[in-house]
Design a protein around this motif. Sequence first.
Motif, PDB file in Angstrom:
ATOM      1  N   UNK A   3       0.831  -0.861  -0.256  1.00 47.02           N
ATOM      2  CA  UNK A   3      -0.260  -0.024  -0.336  1.00 47.02           C
ATOM      3  C   UNK A   3       0.922   0.860  -0.141  1.00 47.02           C
ATOM      4  N   UNK A   4       1.899   1.098  -0.016  1.00 48.69           N
ATOM      5  CA  UNK A   4       3.232   2.736  -0.496  1.00 48.69           C
ATOM      6  C   UNK A   4       2.925   2.906   1.162  1.00 48.69           C
ATOM      7  N   UNK A   5       2.814   2.647   2.232  1.00 49.00           N
ATOM      8  CA  UNK A   5       2.639   3.141   3.329  1.00 49.00           C
ATOM      9  C   UNK A   5       4.700   3.611   3.636  1.00 49.00           C
ATOM     10  N   UNK A   6       4.562   4.458   4.208  1.00 48.99           N
ATOM     11  CA  UNK A   6       5.418   5.426   4.483  1.00 48.99           C
ATOM     12  C   UNK A   6       5.767   5.572   6.462  1.00 48.99           C
ATOM     13  N   UNK A   7       6.638   6.314   7.181  1.00 51.26           N
ATOM     14  CA  UNK A   7       6.842   6.607   8.277  1.00 51.26           C
ATOM     15  C   UNK A   7       6.228   5.921   9.261  1.00 51.26           C
ATOM     16  N   UNK A   8       5.376   6.618  10.377  1.00 51.87           N
ATOM     17  CA  UNK A   8       5.561   5.220  11.084  1.00 51.87           C
ATOM     18  C   UNK A   8       3.971   4.224  10.881  1.00 51.87           C
TER      19      UNK A   8
END
Lengths: 206, 422
Positions: free
Chosen positions: B243-248
């Motif tokens: 899902x291309x999540x980034x960060x925390x």
Amino acid sequence: MTDGENQKSNAVVTTGTGWERELYYDDDLSKHPVVRELSAVFPDDFLDAVRFRNETTIYVTPARFRDIAMYMRDHEKLQINFLSDLTAVDMLNLRTAPRFDVTAQLYSIPNRVRLRMKTSIDDGQSVPSLVPVFNGANWMERECYDMFGIFFEGHPNLRRILLQDDWDEGHPLRKDYPTRGWKDFPVYNKERTIRRTKTRWTGRGV
Amino acid sequence: MEPTKTEFNVMESTQTDYSGTLMVEDEHELASGERVMTLNMGPQHPSTHGVMRVLLKLDGETVIECDPMIGYLHRGTEKLSETKRYAQIVPWTDRLDYTAAPQNNLGYVLAVEKLLGLNVPERAQYWRVIMVELSRLASHLVWLGTHALDIGALSMSLYTFREREMIMDIFETFCGARLTTNMMEIGGFSRPLPDTLIEQIRNFLRVFPNRITEYTDLLTANPIWLARTKGVGVITPEAATSYSLTGACLRGSGINYDIRKADPYLVYDQLDFEVPLGQFGDVFDRYLVRVEEMRQAHKIITQALNYIEHDDRPMMAYESAYVMPPHMGTMTTAEDMQRHFVWVIKGFSAPIGEVYHAIEHGKGEFGIHIVSDGGSMPYRMRIRTPDYVNLGVLPHMAQGAMLADMVALIGTIDIVLGSVDR
């Protein structure tokens, strides 16, 4: 952890294997692992590679856009497994045809390298959707459709996302779309029914 | 084959009924004999952090499907920036994520500097790190206060906004503005530092570690907090990457990707800090990751300030066509005034090419993609904001969740609608 697993989860650091991280930034683009692999496996669909400011851009044909992304994701050594961004550029003022550049910013988390993949399409032509490869492409492609009117073939739910669903003025990020939109906007106090007041700075009214 | 609209399930322009956009129909009968209920959450719901509307299909209290509707705050920043010169776009980036304006400024300014090939003095880079980490703290503090407020810990926001106030005061001393700072300039900083700034930051650094302990004392072992966050909104590592999540959101699932470490910009490769990772990928892990990020940010600011405190080297890239000429000579010599005037009115011509630069924003990867045709304005500027992409995982997380958990799921992504809608 066995050796095989270790190699898969980490970037290859041994020298002389042809997969070092330095090769991704080498001045000679033919040494770039992605360029090397793609020109061998997709000779007809891998068109060009460009280097600018230490970033690599590859150009592919729209027909194999998804296949190449899938190939690079599943490749044992390339492991380009992360889609940073997907967008388009309207090239109307820069060239005659084709009209749009669809741009995907890819990233490899194990290898720590970026790659920009581009494909050029005409207005009305569709691109294979990247949703089967990366789920995150869903909203990016919806926004791309919303702003440019580009169709993504195989997208599960291609409708407007930032603008409202009944937006009937077209696609705003196209270059022939005026910044203020196509519609007339109301002019306040056109008949001067409200008296002008002098301001301190201009000396004339608003 | 000519693609048609119906083939792609595109809504017709006259069709305004939203119920057809979801896969489950209202009339659909469940196995239990009940009907599906449609609930409209927002756009005025307080826990949507602004103006977002979430359309929910419910089976009793269980969410079957959810469809976030965004765009209420869309201002067309990308279109507007095609009509602005490079230096004029910096204030527009303030308005993206308005809880962390210096980070937006930095992301834009670094992308332009990469396009121009500009080297910024080391002192300016350290000061950028200090300001950006302070802003990361401010962003996390707003998140912690409002996220806890949504879940029911009402008093958290009173504590976190107290420390955020100190950071806002530091910003005010540094650049004169508190929220929309317009802090970074292409090439460094052109103005000298205020006298009281370092003392103010020192005061903040002295009290802040104890304040973090106050937050964790209130929440980490709180049984209500644990019941509302543990095991809720689990994202697997595979889903987080896909899902291309980034960060925390990504690091909470245990994937080690922090741009400050993976692809260091500024002087992050010379600073000592750690990247916290979660284990289970639930709401509680993301809370722990962000709290630990606050401690690491405190560590980074302390190191950077110790290194740069007694430094008085210049803060602006020197003698370049791309940076604003110094104000000093404009009052006395005609040549300096002309240079200044031409720079302000005409701007500079950037090289032809395109760059993408990403920074680790408090919420994830903030990327700017600039296509330049050699003019004084970007031909196309794409803003990749972290929370827009992160919000795309909400329908995946909400499937099968309880209705009461929806506020926790929205809060844990850490969205700011100015940044989502651009």
